[in-house]
Structure formats: C-alpha cells, structure tokens
Scaffold this motif. Structure first.
Motif, PDB file in Angstrom:
ATOM      1  N   PHE A  25      22.814 -17.513 -43.197  1.00 37.74           N
ATOM      2  CA  PHE A  25      22.120 -16.416 -42.532  1.00 37.74           C
ATOM      3  C   PHE A  25      22.738 -15.075 -42.902  1.00 37.74           C
ATOM      4  CE2 PHE A  25      21.894 -13.487 -38.905  1.00 37.74           C
ATOM      5  CZ  PHE A  25      20.520 -13.353 -38.777  1.00 37.74           C
ATOM      6  N   TYR A  26      24.052 -14.973 -42.790  1.00 32.40           N
ATOM      7  CA  TYR A  26      24.710 -13.702 -43.064  1.00 32.40           C
ATOM      8  C   TYR A  26      24.777 -13.382 -44.552  1.00 32.40           C
ATOM      9  CZ  TYR A  26      25.714 -12.843 -38.218  1.00 32.40           C
ATOM     10  OH  TYR A  26      25.572 -12.578 -36.884  1.00 32.40           O
ATOM     11  N   THR A  27      24.676 -14.377 -45.394  1.00 33.33           N
ATOM     12  CA  THR A  27      24.578 -14.111 -46.828  1.00 33.33           C
ATOM     13  C   THR A  27      23.243 -13.442 -47.143  1.00 33.33           C
ATOM     14  OG1 THR A  27      26.008 -15.994 -47.328  1.00 33.33           O
ATOM     15  CG2 THR A  27      24.627 -15.189 -49.116  1.00 33.33           C
ATOM     16  N   ALA A  28      22.197 -13.834 -46.447  1.00 31.78           N
ATOM     17  CA  ALA A  28      20.865 -13.275 -46.692  1.00 31.78           C
ATOM     18  C   ALA A  28      20.671 -11.912 -46.036  1.00 31.78           C
ATOM     19  CB  ALA A  28      19.789 -14.238 -46.194  1.00 31.78           C
ATOM     20  N   THR A  29      21.287 -11.678 -44.888  1.00 34.63           N
ATOM     21  CA  THR A  29      21.076 -10.401 -44.205  1.00 34.63           C
ATOM     22  C   THR A  29      21.906  -9.287 -44.804  1.00 34.63           C
ATOM     23  OG1 THR A  29      22.768 -10.867 -42.548  1.00 34.63           O
ATOM     24  CG2 THR A  29      20.491 -11.405 -41.978  1.00 34.63           C
ATOM     25  N   GLY A  30      23.065  -9.613 -45.330  1.00 26.61           N
ATOM     26  CA  GLY A  30      23.953  -8.570 -45.820  1.00 26.61           C
ATOM     27  C   GLY A  30      24.631  -7.875 -44.661  1.00 26.61           C
ATOM     28  N   GLU A  31      25.353  -6.812 -44.969  1.00 26.06           N
ATOM     29  CA  GLU A  31      26.089  -6.106 -43.922  1.00 26.06           C
ATOM     30  C   GLU A  31      25.235  -5.005 -43.330  1.00 26.06           C
ATOM     31  OE1 GLU A  31      30.384  -3.913 -43.169  1.00 26.06           O
ATOM     32  OE2 GLU A  31      29.828  -4.524 -45.183  1.00 26.06           O
ATOM     33  N   SER A  32      25.009  -5.091 -42.052  1.00 27.18           N
ATOM     34  CA  SER A  32      24.316  -4.031 -41.323  1.00 27.18           C
ATOM     35  C   SER A  32      25.008  -3.867 -39.976  1.00 27.18           C
ATOM     36  CB  SER A  32      22.833  -4.362 -41.144  1.00 27.18           C
ATOM     37  OG  SER A  32      22.681  -5.519 -40.363  1.00 27.18           O
ATOM     38  N   GLU A  33      24.855  -2.720 -39.410  1.00 29.98           N
ATOM     39  CA  GLU A  33      25.560  -2.404 -38.175  1.00 29.98           C
ATOM     40  C   GLU A  33      25.094  -3.301 -37.031  1.00 29.98           C
ATOM     41  OE1 GLU A  33      26.159   1.583 -35.556  1.00 29.98           O
ATOM     42  OE2 GLU A  33      26.305   1.744 -37.739  1.00 29.98           O
ATOM     43  N   ASN A  34      26.043  -3.810 -36.272  1.00 29.33           N
ATOM     44  CA  ASN A  34      25.815  -4.641 -35.082  1.00 29.33           C
ATOM     45  C   ASN A  34      25.158  -5.980 -35.389  1.00 29.33           C
ATOM     46  OD1 ASN A  34      26.897  -2.666 -33.352  1.00 29.33           O
ATOM     47  ND2 ASN A  34      24.921  -1.641 -33.224  1.00 29.33           N
ATOM     48  N   ASN A  35      25.209  -6.457 -36.624  1.00 32.76           N
ATOM     49  CA  ASN A  35      24.545  -7.722 -36.930  1.00 32.76           C
ATOM     50  C   ASN A  35      25.258  -8.933 -36.337  1.00 32.76           C
ATOM     51  OD1 ASN A  35      26.681  -8.219 -38.696  1.00 32.76           O
ATOM     52  ND2 ASN A  35      25.381  -8.444 -40.502  1.00 32.76           N
ATOM     53  N   ILE A  36      26.451  -8.736 -35.809  1.00 35.69           N
ATOM     54  CA  ILE A  36      27.141  -9.845 -35.144  1.00 35.69           C
ATOM     55  C   ILE A  36      26.352 -10.298 -33.914  1.00 35.69           C
ATOM     56  CG2 ILE A  36      28.625  -8.479 -33.612  1.00 35.69           C
ATOM     57  CD1 ILE A  36      30.905 -10.442 -34.394  1.00 35.69           C
ATOM     58  N   LEU A  37      25.549  -9.396 -33.363  1.00 29.37           N
ATOM     59  CA  LEU A  37      24.737  -9.726 -32.190  1.00 29.37           C
ATOM     60  C   LEU A  37      23.577 -10.656 -32.523  1.00 29.37           C
ATOM     61  CD1 LEU A  37      24.646  -6.181 -30.568  1.00 29.37           C
ATOM     62  CD2 LEU A  37      26.073  -8.121 -29.908  1.00 29.37           C
ATOM     63  N   LEU A  38      23.308 -10.858 -33.807  1.00 35.22           N
ATOM     64  CA  LEU A  38      22.238 -11.773 -34.212  1.00 35.22           C
ATOM     65  C   LEU A  38      22.706 -13.223 -34.306  1.00 35.22           C
ATOM     66  CD1 LEU A  38      20.528  -9.636 -36.995  1.00 35.22           C
ATOM     67  CD2 LEU A  38      19.828  -9.918 -34.615  1.00 35.22           C
ATOM     68  N   ALA A  39      24.009 -13.442 -34.309  1.00 35.11           N
ATOM     69  CA  ALA A  39      24.554 -14.799 -34.453  1.00 35.11           C
ATOM     70  C   ALA A  39      24.012 -15.784 -33.418  1.00 35.11           C
ATOM     71  CB  ALA A  39      26.083 -14.762 -34.417  1.00 35.11           C
ATOM     72  N   PRO A  40      23.867 -15.401 -32.146  1.00 35.37           N
ATOM     73  CA  PRO A  40      23.356 -16.376 -31.170  1.00 35.37           C
ATOM     74  C   PRO A  40      21.928 -16.841 -31.428  1.00 35.37           C
ATOM     75  CG  PRO A  40      24.437 -14.561 -30.046  1.00 35.37           C
ATOM     76  CD  PRO A  40      24.339 -14.181 -31.482  1.00 35.37           C
ATOM     77  N   LEU A  41      21.193 -16.159 -32.293  1.00 35.88           N
ATOM     78  CA  LEU A  41      19.812 -16.550 -32.571  1.00 35.88           C
ATOM     79  C   LEU A  41      19.702 -17.616 -33.663  1.00 35.88           C
ATOM     80  CD1 LEU A  41      18.155 -13.013 -32.648  1.00 35.88           C
ATOM     81  CD2 LEU A  41      18.121 -14.657 -30.775  1.00 35.88           C
ATOM     82  N   VAL A  42      20.699 -17.721 -34.523  1.00 40.40           N
ATOM     83  CA  VAL A  42      20.580 -18.546 -35.728  1.00 40.40           C
ATOM     84  C   VAL A  42      20.386 -20.023 -35.404  1.00 40.40           C
ATOM     85  CG1 VAL A  42      21.712 -19.243 -37.868  1.00 40.40           C
ATOM     86  CG2 VAL A  42      21.918 -16.887 -37.074  1.00 40.40           C
ATOM     87  N   ILE A  43      21.296 -20.615 -34.681  1.00 40.15           N
ATOM     88  CA  ILE A  43      21.221 -22.061 -34.408  1.00 40.15           C
ATOM     89  C   ILE A  43      20.019 -22.412 -33.529  1.00 40.15           C
ATOM     90  CG2 ILE A  43      22.431 -24.053 -33.415  1.00 40.15           C
ATOM     91  CD1 ILE A  43      25.060 -22.660 -34.319  1.00 40.15           C
TER      92      ILE A  43
END
Length: 150
Positions: A25-43
């Motif tokens: 997921f994070y390989t595809a999104t790249g670095e963007s601000e506050n993207n750590i908040l998207l982690a709970p959505l992945v699984i």
C-alpha cells in the motif's frame, strides 16, 4: 472451544501475512503528508469479502468512487477498523523491522525504503488501494468512506 477459534484467527490474521499488504500500500501511495492515518484502512478493505475482490479486479481507470460505489456494503467498516487496529500496528512494526517502510515523524508519513535486505511479495489489492487513495487527502478519504479515525 474459544482457544481453537482464537488460534485459527491468529493463523489467518497475523503480521507475517498482512505485513506485505501494508508495505504494498505505502509503496503505491508514496510519501504524502499524514498518510500514516490511512494505515487502519488497508487490512479492513483488502480483507473485505466484497471490496477486496473489487480492488483486485480494478484497473488504471478505476477511481475511489467506482470501486466503492455501493457504500452501504461498508456498513461494518468502522468495526473492522477497530477490530484490526492491533494487527495494523503489528504489521507496521514488522515492516519497519524488515526495512520495507520508514516513518517521517515531522509530517506523519510512511514511505517505502529503497534498499532492504528482505523482499516482500507485492499484494495487488493493497497496491491498487494505494493508487486509488494516493491522490486524495486523508480527510476526504475518511469522509467518503463514512468512518472516523481513532
């Protein structure tokens, strides 16, 4: 009986199985601000019986609106996010230990590491989810999905 159920659950949902989902997921999104908040959505989204398949079958022209067109089927997403919270944290730790991902504390973002000794198997549904959500803000994504971050 509950110990058998707990053991089967841990066999299916463990950081070794879902760590590559977070890394993809994070390989595809790249670095963007506050993207750590998207982690709970992945699984929760990648393991969802309906939307996991839709993500896997999506193509480059797919959008967040076309994949999640029937949001009534996401009625349990908030509970799934809460239920997978511990697993998501363990998966992020697993990815950090294996040097698949790195964290930028200043802008609360996770980004892929360039050189890691161990490789992970790219998970297509998580990668496609990353591409779908990559161009949108965290607030926009959570509002669209109808869930609240914790």
């Amino acid at each position: 009986m509950s110990s058998i159920v707990d053991t089967l659950y841990e066999l299916k949902y463990n950081p070794f199985e879902y760590g590559p989902h977070i890394a993809s997921f994070y390989t595809a999104t790249g670095e963007s601000e506050n993207n750590i908040l998207l982690a709970p959505l992945v699984i929760p989204l990648c393991s969802h019986p309906i939307f996991g398949q839709k993500l896997f079958k999506s193509n480059k022209r797919s959008t967040m609106w076309s994949v999640f067109d029937d949001r009534t089927k996401l009625y349990d997403l908030q509970e799934r996010i809460h239920g997978f919270q511990k697993l998501t944290q363990q998966c992020i730790q697993y990815c950090l230990i294996n040097d698949w991902l790195s964290v930028n504390e200043k802008n609360l973002s996770i980004f892929p590491c360039d050189g890691s000794d161990s490789e992970f198997t790219c998970q297509k549904s998580a990668e496609k989810l990353g591409r779908l959500l990559g161009g949108h803000s965290v607030v926009e994504i959570y509002a669209f999905l109808g869930v609240k971050p914790r």
